[in-house]
Design a protein around this motif. Structure first.
Motif, PDB file in Angstrom:
ATOM      1  N   GLN A  79       6.336   6.496 -18.685  1.00 19.06           N
ATOM      2  CA  GLN A  79       5.344   7.520 -18.080  1.00 19.06           C
ATOM      3  C   GLN A  79       5.324   8.863 -18.504  1.00 19.06           C
ATOM      4  OE1 GLN A  79       2.288   6.395 -16.948  1.00 19.06           O
ATOM      5  NE2 GLN A  79       2.452   6.970 -14.726  1.00 19.06           N
ATOM      6  N   ALA A  80       6.757   9.365 -18.699  1.00 19.84           N
ATOM      7  CA  ALA A  80       7.107  10.744 -18.754  1.00 19.84           C
ATOM      8  C   ALA A  80       6.888  10.986 -20.342  1.00 19.84           C
ATOM      9  CB  ALA A  80       8.267  11.038 -18.071  1.00 19.84           C
ATOM     10  N   MET A  81       6.805  10.257 -21.184  1.00 20.53           N
ATOM     11  CA  MET A  81       6.805  10.406 -22.519  1.00 20.53           C
ATOM     12  C   MET A  81       5.933  11.431 -23.119  1.00 20.53           C
ATOM     13  SD  MET A  81       5.126   7.619 -25.366  1.00 20.53           S
ATOM     14  CE  MET A  81       4.724   8.214 -26.975  1.00 20.53           C
TER      15      MET A  81
ATOM     16  N   PRO B  83      -1.606   2.389 -10.852  1.00 19.32           N
ATOM     17  CA  PRO B  83      -2.122   2.744 -12.192  1.00 19.32           C
ATOM     18  C   PRO B  83      -2.715   4.295 -12.344  1.00 19.32           C
ATOM     19  CG  PRO B  83      -3.159   0.657 -11.712  1.00 19.32           C
ATOM     20  CD  PRO B  83      -2.571   1.508 -10.579  1.00 19.32           C
ATOM     21  N   ALA B  84      -2.069   5.210 -12.861  1.00 14.50           N
ATOM     22  CA  ALA B  84      -2.355   6.658 -12.662  1.00 14.50           C
ATOM     23  C   ALA B  84      -1.755   7.607 -13.663  1.00 14.50           C
ATOM     24  CB  ALA B  84      -1.812   7.215 -11.498  1.00 14.50           C
ATOM     25  N   GLY B  85      -2.661   8.040 -14.880  1.00  8.38           N
ATOM     26  CA  GLY B  85      -2.467   8.977 -15.597  1.00  8.38           C
ATOM     27  C   GLY B  85      -1.304   8.949 -16.751  1.00  8.38           C
ATOM     28  N   ILE B  86      -1.215   9.994 -17.492  1.00  4.35           N
ATOM     29  CA  ILE B  86      -0.174   9.661 -18.621  1.00  4.35           C
ATOM     30  C   ILE B  86       0.888  10.992 -18.521  1.00  4.35           C
ATOM     31  CG2 ILE B  86      -1.445   8.201 -20.022  1.00  4.35           C
ATOM     32  CD1 ILE B  86      -2.310  10.790 -21.726  1.00  4.35           C
ATOM     33  N   VAL B  87       0.853  12.059 -17.787  1.00  7.92           N
ATOM     34  CA  VAL B  87       1.589  13.044 -17.559  1.00  7.92           C
ATOM     35  C   VAL B  87       2.033  13.271 -16.344  1.00  7.92           C
ATOM     36  CG1 VAL B  87       1.796  15.714 -17.836  1.00  7.92           C
ATOM     37  CG2 VAL B  87       0.341  14.355 -19.602  1.00  7.92           C
TER      38      VAL B  87
ATOM     39  N   ALA C 112       6.332  11.861  -8.763  1.00  8.48           N
ATOM     40  CA  ALA C 112       6.820  11.582  -7.398  1.00  8.48           C
ATOM     41  C   ALA C 112       6.282  10.379  -6.991  1.00  8.48           C
ATOM     42  CB  ALA C 112       6.309  12.796  -6.449  1.00  8.48           C
ATOM     43  N   LEU C 113       4.929  10.022  -7.377  1.00  8.10           N
ATOM     44  CA  LEU C 113       4.239   8.836  -6.752  1.00  8.10           C
ATOM     45  C   LEU C 113       4.955   7.529  -7.455  1.00  8.10           C
ATOM     46  CD1 LEU C 113       2.040   7.447  -5.103  1.00  8.10           C
ATOM     47  CD2 LEU C 113       0.710   7.679  -7.155  1.00  8.10           C
ATOM     48  N   ASP C 114       5.389   7.789  -8.599  1.00 13.65           N
ATOM     49  CA  ASP C 114       5.768   6.778  -9.504  1.00 13.65           C
ATOM     50  C   ASP C 114       7.325   6.386  -8.898  1.00 13.65           C
ATOM     51  OD1 ASP C 114       3.709   6.046 -11.444  1.00 13.65           O
ATOM     52  OD2 ASP C 114       4.241   7.596 -12.451  1.00 13.65           O
ATOM     53  N   ARG C 115       7.854   7.426  -8.811  1.00 12.40           N
ATOM     54  CA  ARG C 115       9.379   7.258  -8.433  1.00 12.40           C
ATOM     55  C   ARG C 115       9.382   6.623  -6.808  1.00 12.40           C
ATOM     56  NH1 ARG C 115      13.112  10.288  -4.864  1.00 12.40           N
ATOM     57  NH2 ARG C 115      15.346  10.092  -5.867  1.00 12.40           N
ATOM     58  N   GLU C 116       8.564   6.760  -6.319  1.00 14.25           N
ATOM     59  CA  GLU C 116       8.666   6.220  -4.737  1.00 14.25           C
ATOM     60  C   GLU C 116       8.089   4.845  -4.642  1.00 14.25           C
ATOM     61  OE1 GLU C 116       9.944   7.471  -1.947  1.00 14.25           O
ATOM     62  OE2 GLU C 116      10.739   9.223  -3.371  1.00 14.25           O
ATOM     63  N   THR C 117       7.169   4.345  -5.527  1.00 18.61           N
ATOM     64  CA  THR C 117       6.692   3.118  -5.688  1.00 18.61           C
ATOM     65  C   THR C 117       7.339   2.319  -6.430  1.00 18.61           C
ATOM     66  OG1 THR C 117       5.207   3.959  -7.185  1.00 18.61           O
ATOM     67  CG2 THR C 117       4.326   3.845  -5.007  1.00 18.61           C
ATOM     68  N   GLN C 118       8.106   2.927  -7.568  1.00 12.36           N
ATOM     69  CA  GLN C 118       8.823   1.863  -8.184  1.00 12.36           C
ATOM     70  C   GLN C 118      10.210   1.415  -7.929  1.00 12.36           C
ATOM     71  OE1 GLN C 118       8.750   0.715 -12.385  1.00 12.36           O
ATOM     72  NE2 GLN C 118       7.146   0.330 -10.725  1.00 12.36           N
ATOM     73  N   HIS C 119      10.432   2.129  -6.797  1.00 10.25           N
ATOM     74  CA  HIS C 119      11.741   1.695  -5.966  1.00 10.25           C
ATOM     75  C   HIS C 119      11.484   0.246  -5.179  1.00 10.25           C
ATOM     76  CE1 HIS C 119      15.181   1.906  -3.227  1.00 10.25           C
ATOM     77  NE2 HIS C 119      14.329   1.481  -2.287  1.00 10.25           N
TER      78      HIS C 119
ATOM     79  N   THR D 253       0.745  -1.028  -0.023  1.00  6.73           N
ATOM     80  CA  THR D 253      -0.103  -0.219  -0.081  1.00  6.73           C
ATOM     81  C   THR D 253       0.752   1.289   0.019  1.00  6.73           C
ATOM     82  OG1 THR D 253      -0.407  -0.079   2.457  1.00  6.73           O
ATOM     83  CG2 THR D 253      -1.766  -0.996   1.261  1.00  6.73           C
ATOM     84  N   VAL D 254       0.286   2.239  -0.202  1.00  5.37           N
ATOM     85  CA  VAL D 254       0.886   3.688  -0.290  1.00  5.37           C
ATOM     86  C   VAL D 254      -0.079   4.608   0.147  1.00  5.37           C
ATOM     87  CG1 VAL D 254       0.668   4.133  -2.669  1.00  5.37           C
ATOM     88  CG2 VAL D 254       2.281   5.350  -1.679  1.00  5.37           C
ATOM     89  N   ARG D 255       0.450   5.672   0.929  1.00  6.65           N
ATOM     90  CA  ARG D 255      -0.137   6.799   1.438  1.00  6.65           C
ATOM     91  C   ARG D 255       0.174   7.851   0.798  1.00  6.65           C
ATOM     92  NH1 ARG D 255      -4.171   5.577   5.492  1.00  6.65           N
ATOM     93  NH2 ARG D 255      -4.636   7.629   5.531  1.00  6.65           N
ATOM     94  N   ALA D 256      -0.414   8.835   0.040  1.00  6.68           N
ATOM     95  CA  ALA D 256      -0.027   9.721  -0.696  1.00  6.68           C
ATOM     96  C   ALA D 256      -0.934  10.990  -0.022  1.00  6.68           C
ATOM     97  CB  ALA D 256       0.110   9.660  -2.014  1.00  6.68           C
ATOM     98  N   GLN D 257      -0.254  12.355   0.057  1.00  3.80           N
ATOM     99  CA  GLN D 257      -1.105  13.461   0.387  1.00  3.80           C
ATOM    100  C   GLN D 257      -1.518  14.018  -0.845  1.00  3.80           C
ATOM    101  OE1 GLN D 257       1.833  15.462   3.083  1.00  3.80           O
ATOM    102  NE2 GLN D 257       0.248  15.522   4.469  1.00  3.80           N
ATOM    103  N   ALA D 258      -2.412  15.077  -0.952  1.00  3.32           N
ATOM    104  CA  ALA D 258      -3.127  15.511  -1.896  1.00  3.32           C
ATOM    105  C   ALA D 258      -2.522  16.363  -2.842  1.00  3.32           C
ATOM    106  CB  ALA D 258      -4.242  16.294  -1.671  1.00  3.32           C
ATOM    107  N   GLY D 259      -1.293  16.640  -2.674  1.00  7.39           N
ATOM    108  CA  GLY D 259      -0.311  17.623  -3.285  1.00  7.39           C
ATOM    109  C   GLY D 259       0.676  16.896  -4.305  1.00  7.39           C
ATOM    110  N   VAL D 260       0.597  15.701  -4.119  1.00  5.28           N
ATOM    111  CA  VAL D 260       1.517  14.750  -4.666  1.00  5.28           C
ATOM    112  C   VAL D 260       1.193  14.718  -6.103  1.00  5.28           C
ATOM    113  CG1 VAL D 260       2.251  12.440  -5.058  1.00  5.28           C
ATOM    114  CG2 VAL D 260       2.005  13.283  -2.695  1.00  5.28           C
ATOM    115  N   ARG D 261       2.504  14.688  -7.005  1.00  9.13           N
ATOM    116  CA  ARG D 261       2.284  14.691  -8.507  1.00  9.13           C
ATOM    117  C   ARG D 261       2.517  13.123  -8.984  1.00  9.13           C
ATOM    118  NH1 ARG D 261       2.957  20.279 -11.530  1.00  9.13           N
ATOM    119  NH2 ARG D 261       2.103  21.881  -9.672  1.00  9.13           N
ATOM    120  N   LEU D 262       2.084  12.785 -10.036  1.00  9.07           N
ATOM    121  CA  LEU D 262       2.166  11.462 -10.608  1.00  9.07           C
ATOM    122  C   LEU D 262       3.666  10.947 -10.643  1.00  9.07           C
ATOM    123  CD1 LEU D 262      -0.401  11.188 -13.464  1.00  9.07           C
ATOM    124  CD2 LEU D 262      -0.785  10.937 -10.848  1.00  9.07           C
TER     125      LEU D 262
END
Length: 468
Positions: A314-316, A136-140, A123-130, A112-121
């Motif tokens: 994801q950053a394409m 699953p979230a977005g394309i930008v 940053a979330l990918d960077r932490e979880t991919q570690h 699981t991951v807890r993320a505050q509302a100001g997080v951008r995709l």
């Protein structure tokens, strides 16, 4: 536009009261940094809020909401500021900005991951991919997770794992009267149902808890390009090919002028192309066989589909959607890419003038469709594809022409519309919001709105009015 209302002027004492209890930063019109603070991603939006409140935590959110209620000022909520129609700002009102609330905590044991509302995709990918996992979230990558999640959340992993809302385990939320709630399947279950697709109408979500899924870290991903003149044949082959692809593959078709990116040969820059972009999350060799029929079809101009880190894929699209450009969108769902839909799409794509404008077609199905339509407020799980037609310019120059092209393409497809993804709506009125949810869900949402926000404080959004 730009002049303070009389109501805003007379509330200086109330402002001082807020400032005395607020830990974050407050920026008023006329103060240093105000013009930069009111900027959002879509440069065509030009609004002048009375006050921007950068919250540091839940206590600041509660204080800001209570202050807005006492002063009667309208409220907008901003996290990533990616709202297409600029609903994260409001005229002469209070903007509750959550960008400073950007903490992320991954629990690899519980996945699981807890993320505050100001997080951008990104940053979330960077932490979880570690940890070899992802939501699953977005394309930008500079999209905020809050607005994306609360409207549904489509992206590169959706056919394998579902929408972003399908990963939600709980949310922390502050209601219009300043009450702090946690909503989940067991606590406030009706609110939790509503948050998953219509969440911006019911409060300020301050933190999300998501289920994590094993992803990558290497995926087979990237675009295949053909000449735009071949679009009718390419789209028909694509339509038939995707009927048999596994859920590990999510694809997006993009029709546009080829951008001047380093990976694209200079002789293709500015040429009209039809592009099939895929992301296969699974065994790479198996993915190569899945993609092979599409990459061998016709006379492709360029094949950039290759193994790569998921975070890089994801950053394409990031270079195609930078902050500050002028954006205009119209969207719709369709059941399938039948011959008439294909011909309309190909015909109008040949009229693209701006090198920045695109017509994107997202392939749904898979895990998206396996969730019951009544399980969340999000609608459209039975659609085959979501269209996102956008007319983009770097400034106002030529913007009217791009909007006309977008509207013309959307109108030509109208006989085939089956619904619309709420996150892709502009300011299009209550009727279009109704189309995003359907009559039955809208009635249920309006009843919940009457319970949680009877004064419709949260109306700077794709608004659901409280039931009478």
């Amino acid at each position: 536009m730009g002049a303070l209302t009389e109501a805003t002027r007379v509330d200086e004492a109330a402002y001082r009261e807020l400032a005395g209890s607020f830990a974050g930063t407050l920026v008023r019109r006329g103060e240093a940094g105000y013009d930069e603070a009111r900027r959002i991603w879509n440069g065509s939006i030009d609004k002048y809020p009375a006050l921007i409140a950068y919250c540091t935590g839940v206590t600041d959110v509660v204080a800001a909401l209570r202050w807005a209620r006492n002063t009667g000022l309208p409220v907008a909520v901003r996290s990533g500021g990616h709202s297409f129609p600029g609903q994260s700002l409001c005229e002469d009102g209070l903007v509750i900005d959550l960008s400073a609330m950007n903490g992320i905590r991954v629990d690899p044991e519980s996945r699981t991951v807890r993320a505050q509302a100001g997080v951008r995709l990104g940053a979330l990918d960077r932490e979880t991919q570690h940890f070899g996992m992802a939501v699953p979230a977005g394309i930008v990558t500079h999209t905020g997770i809050a607005g994306l999640t609360l409207g549904g959340g489509i992206g590169w992993l959706m056919r394998k794992y579902g929408l972003t809302v399908d990963q939600l385990l709980s949310v922390d939320l502050v209601t219009a009267d300043g009450t702090f709630l946690t909503a989940s399947a067991d606590r406030e279950p009706e609110l939790f149902w509503a948050v998953r697709g219509a969440g911006s109408n019911f409060g300020v979500v301050t933190e999300f808890e998501f289920r994590l899924n094993p992803v990558g870290p290497t995926v087979l991903a990237g675009p295949l390009l053909w000449p735009m003149e071949d679009a009718p044949e390419v789209l028909r082959f694509y339509r038939d090919w995707i009927t048999a692809v596994p859920d590990e593959l999510t694809t997006v078709v993009v029709l546009r002028k080829a951008p001047p990116l380093p990976a694209i040969p200079p002789e293709l820059h500015g040429r009209r192309v039809v592009t099939v972009i895929g992301c296969y999350d699974g065994d790479v060799e198996t993915g190569q066989e899945v993609v092979r029929p599409m990459r061998e079809f016709g006379r492709p101009l360029l094949d950039l589909c290759a193994p790569k880190p998921f975070v890089r894929h994801q950053a394409m699209f990031d270079p195609s959607f930078p902050s500050g450009w002028w954006y205009y969108f119209r969207a719709c769902d369709v059941g399938r890419l039948d011959d008439e839909v294909v011909d309309i799409t190909a015909e109008h794509a040949l009229r693209i003038a701006s090198p920045l404008s695109t017509c994107g077609i997202f392939h749904l199905g898979g895990a998206v469709a396996r969730v019951g339509d009544d399980e969340t407020a999000f609608s459209g799980r039975g659609a085959g594809h979501t269209y996102n037609i956008n007319g983009n310019r770097t400034s106002a120059d030529g913007f009217d022409e791009e909007r006309a092209w977008v509207r013309g393409t959307w109108s030509a497809l109208e006989p085939h519309h089956t619904g619309v993804y709420v996150n892709f709506l502009m300011e299009e009125g209550a009727g279009r919001v109704g189309q995003a949810y359907g009559a039955d869900k809208l009635r249920r949402l309006r009843a919940l709105k009457r319970h949680y926000d009877p004064a419709n404080v949260f109306r700077s959004n794709q608004n659901i009015a409280p039931a009478a």
